[in-house]
Each structure stands twice: as C-alpha cells, then as structure tokens.
Design a protein around this motif. Structure first.
Motif, short mmCIF file in Angstrom:
data_model
loop_
_atom_site.label_atom_id
_atom_site.label_comp_id
_atom_site.label_asym_id
_atom_site.label_seq_id
_atom_site.Cartn_x
_atom_site.Cartn_y
_atom_site.Cartn_z
N ILE A 109 -5.27 7.87 -5.75
CA ILE A 109 -5.11 6.49 -5.31
C ILE A 109 -6.27 5.61 -5.77
O ILE A 109 -6.13 4.41 -5.95
N ARG A 125 2.42 1.82 -3.46
CA ARG A 125 1.41 2.37 -4.36
C ARG A 125 1.14 3.84 -4.04
O ARG A 125 0.96 4.66 -4.95
N LYS A 126 1.15 4.19 -2.76
CA LYS A 126 0.90 5.58 -2.37
C LYS A 126 2.04 6.49 -2.83
O LYS A 126 1.79 7.63 -3.27
N MET A 128 -7.52 1.46 4.41
CA MET A 128 -6.37 2.34 4.20
C MET A 128 -5.74 2.72 5.53
O MET A 128 -6.43 2.99 6.51
N GLU A 163 -1.70 6.45 3.92
CA GLU A 163 -2.30 6.26 2.61
C GLU A 163 -3.45 7.25 2.41
O GLU A 163 -3.76 7.64 1.29
N LYS A 177 0.83 -1.20 0.00
CA LYS A 177 0.00 0.00 0.00
C LYS A 177 0.87 1.26 0.00
O LYS A 177 0.55 2.26 -0.66
N SER A 178 1.97 1.22 0.74
CA SER A 178 2.85 2.39 0.81
C SER A 178 3.57 2.61 -0.51
O SER A 178 3.77 3.76 -0.94
N ASN A 218 5.85 7.23 3.83
CA ASN A 218 5.56 5.93 3.20
C ASN A 218 6.83 5.17 2.83
O ASN A 218 6.88 3.95 2.91
#
Length: 427
Positions: free
Chosen positions: A127, A116-117, A277, A281, A113-114, A294
């Motif tokens: 996002i 992608r962020k 999330m 995020e 997730k990080s 992140n």
C-alpha cells in the motif's frame, strides 16, 4: 417530487435498515485508534456513555416527531417549532448541512482507501508503494462517479434497496474487521501504555480527538426525522412506534459491531496506530477476507452517502424551487446533485486525514445535532419539571454535549493543521 415528501408507505424495518446504514459507518473502522489515547477503562466507559446518550436523544427526537397532530418531517421543522420560524432554521440547517457534507466527504475518502486496498491485495502491491499502487485521489474520483448516478434517485423510498444492501454490508465488514484482526498474530511486544507525548497539551488534544472519533461513530440523528417521515401514522399506531422499533434494532446491531471492533482492535494493535488508515487498510491477511471486507465497505459507502445526502438534496431543491419559481424535476435534480457530489469529491481529495477528519466533523456538527439540540428542544417543548429527574438528565446530557463539541472540534482541527503543514496536496 421532493425526496422527503414522496410517500408514507415505509414499514418499521425500513427505518431499521436506514438507521443501520446511517449509524454503522466509517467510524467503526477507527474505534481501535480512539482507544489508544483513552486506554482500557476510560475507553470502555466513554463508549458506553456516548452510546447510551445517543440512544436516549434519538428516542427524544422520535417522540417529538408528532406534536398536536402536526408531523415534523425534517430536522429544521422541529427546530422551528422550538426556537421560532427564523431562528430555528438558522440554528438547525447550517449544522445539519455540515454533518451531511462532512459525512459524505469522509465516506468518499473511506471508499477510495478501500478501493486502493483491494487493488493492493489482488496485485500484491504494498500500500505504501506509489509506483505500482493506485493513487488515492483517482480511487476517490472513481467512487464519486458512481455517486453521480445514484444521486439521481429522487427520494428516500427509491433508495430503500440501496440502503438494504448497504445495511447488510455494514454488518458484514464490521464483523470481518474484528475477526480478521483477531486472526492476526499479536506482537509479543504490544503495549497498552499511553503513547509518548511531547507536552501536556499534546496529550489533551489527542484525547479530545479520540472523543470526536467516538462521537462521530455513534451519531445518526441528523436524518432520523427524515427517515421517520416516510412512515405512515394513525391514531391506533403513530409513526413513533415503528420508528422506535427500527432504532432499537439498529442500535442493537451497532453494539454488536462497535464493541468487538474497539476492544479486539486495541487488544491486537495496542498503542501502535496509523492515523491515516482504517483497520481494513492496515490488515493484509487473510487476503480474500480483507479484500471482501473492503469490497463491503465500498458497497456500504454507496448507500451511506445517499442516506446522508438525501435531506440536503431535499432542502436545497425545495429552496431553489421556491426561489426560482420552478416546478423542479430532473433538470434541477441533475444540477444540484451533480454539483454536490463534485464538491464533496473535491473535499475528500484535498483533505485525506481519515481519523482526524472524523474527530473534526464529529465535534463541529455531529455532537451538537446528536447530544445538544435534541435535549434543548425537549426541554423547550416538553417542559419537564425543574430539578426533576428528566430535567436533570437532560441538563447532564447538554453539559456532556457542550464539552464534547469543544473538545473534539479542537482536537480534530489541531491534528489536521499539524498534518496539513507537511502534506503535499494532490500528490
């Protein structure tokens, strides 16, 4: 060559950085969400109670590491001392493995997730826009490929440098999370009322899920004996002195990170939260600060993954060494650890329910090994006077542990099943 028995050369600050890496993890990023279903006073109360009990049971485990001149260098060895050779093994090992697999799965998901962020922030891609943003599953697999390499480091001593970097990163992104949250413009319509619920059962299960999230955040006991196993012990200075000094520093840092994140996050976001999330995020500004936070999360997850995986590697490799009558070494290490990373990666890609996964893992594995087993083992081995203050305190902790186990497991599992019913897997 086994990961736990490499050497007795660690210093007290080795224990501190390993414990900081283990305790301050993904859970800190969801504490604001846990506050939503508890509100101000109950939320602060739960944070304090779980934190105090967690520290006291860690002290018990550190004290029990050496008994009658024998060191219990693994959690299951302490369990065998209390419950017997076979029963102790079957009580401790399955739960400890669930913890390690569960945490590493959450860490893969958090790192993905990080990643992608970071891409979203640097390229100005929302996002939620799948057309220009990276897919979460590919981010998870990219992080897992790094873990394939790091997992080949043979033992705890060899990952000390990874753990040191990870410890500083955990302190860094925990601070950035609440500072960036405080810098965010607070909505004038923010509300601290309990979110609307469809039924009484819905309220109860959401509270249960929040208890699991907080339990997950405070638990690092599953590897405390394995960390202490690397510390030398003499008559003049037993290992418990250095291990306790390290634990105290780790918990001091934990308090400085957890309470600001929980309270500031709840103050700014109120009862508006996104279960899927984490806080870094959700935030978008300042771009450079959120991106840095992140990046620190991803770096910390590298060390955190290895810290929790190392005892499992040790147990599995020791089992296979005895079963297959081989000397072990790089070939066995490559096989076992590659399969493990691939398996946890599969779980992370399959179940991307962040907060609810924290609650479920916290209930089914973290709570028993953090709040239940240390107290039960202490009662058996130290035999405090019945109805005395230590005995009563332990029984109270056992009661709290049983309640948290049932509550958080039920809450987390229910929320996972609800979301899985409409989730399109691998999309």
């Amino acid at each position: 060559w086994l990961s736990i028995n490499d050497s007795w050369t660690s210093k007290w600050w080795y224990a501190a950085v390993h414990n900081i890496t283990a305790v301050i993890g993904a859970g800190v990023l969801s504490l604001h969400a846990a506050m939503v279903d508890l509100s101000w006073a109950p939320g602060i109360f739960v944070l304090c109670v779980i934190g105090v009990i967690s520290l006291s049971t860690m002290w018990q485990m550190i004290e029990l590491h050496e008994l009658d001149g024998k060191r219990m260098d693994r959690y299951h060895e302490l369990g065998q001392r209390a419950f017997g050779k076979k029963l102790g093994l079957w009580i401790v090992v399955p739960m400890q493995m669930l913890v390690e697999i569960g945490v590493d799965t959450v860490y893969l998901l958090t790192a993905g997730k990080s990643i992608r962020k970071i891409h979203s922030l640097l390229y100005g891609c929302p996002i939620q826009d799948s057309s220009c943003n990276w897919e979460l599953r590919y981010c998870i697999m990219a992080f897992a490929s790094v873990q394939l390499l790091l997992s080949q480091l043979p033992h705890f001593t060899s990952i000390t440098w990874v753990s040191i970097i990870a410890a500083f990163m955990s302190l860094g992104y925990s601070t950035i999370a609440w500072v960036a949250t405080l810098m965010r413009e607070r909505s004038p319509t923010v509300s601290y009322e309990f979110p609307k619920a469809t039924s009484t059962a819905d309220v109860i299960f959401r509270v249960f899920s929040s208890l699991g999230q907080i339990s997950f955040a405070f638990a690092g006991h599953n590897i405390v004996l394995e960390i202490q196993a690397t510390i030398p012990s003499t008559i003049e200075r037993p290992s418990k002195i250095s291990a306790w000094n390290g634990a105290l520093l780790a918990y001091t840092m934990t308090i400085l990170c957890y309470f600001p994140n929980a309270l500031v996050g709840y103050y700014v976001f109120g009862n508006q939260k996104n279960h899927d999330m984490h806080v870094l995020e959700i935030l978008d500004k300042p771009v450079w600060l959120v991106a840095l936070g992140n990046a620190m999360v991803v770096t910390h997850m590298c060390g955190g993954f290895q810290i929790f995986a190392m005892p499992l590697f040790d147990n599995v490799e020791m089992l296979l060494t005895n079963l297959w009558k081989v000397n072990g070494g790089i070939n066995l290490r490559l096989l076992v650890r590659s399969i493990y990373v691939a398996f946890t990666c599969f779980l992370a890609v399959t179940f991307p329910f962040f907060d609810d996964l924290l609650a479920f893992v916290g209930g089914i594995a973290f709570v028993p090994t953090t709040f239940l087993l240390p107290c039960i083992i202490w009662q058996i081995l130290r035999k405090p006077r019945t109805l005395g203050l230590p005995w009563l305190a332990n029984m109270a902790c056992i009661g709290v542990g049983f309640f948290l186990t049932i509550a958080s497991t039920a809450g987390g599992l229910r929320n996972i099943l609800l979301k899985a019913s409409h989730y399109q897997f691998y999309k």
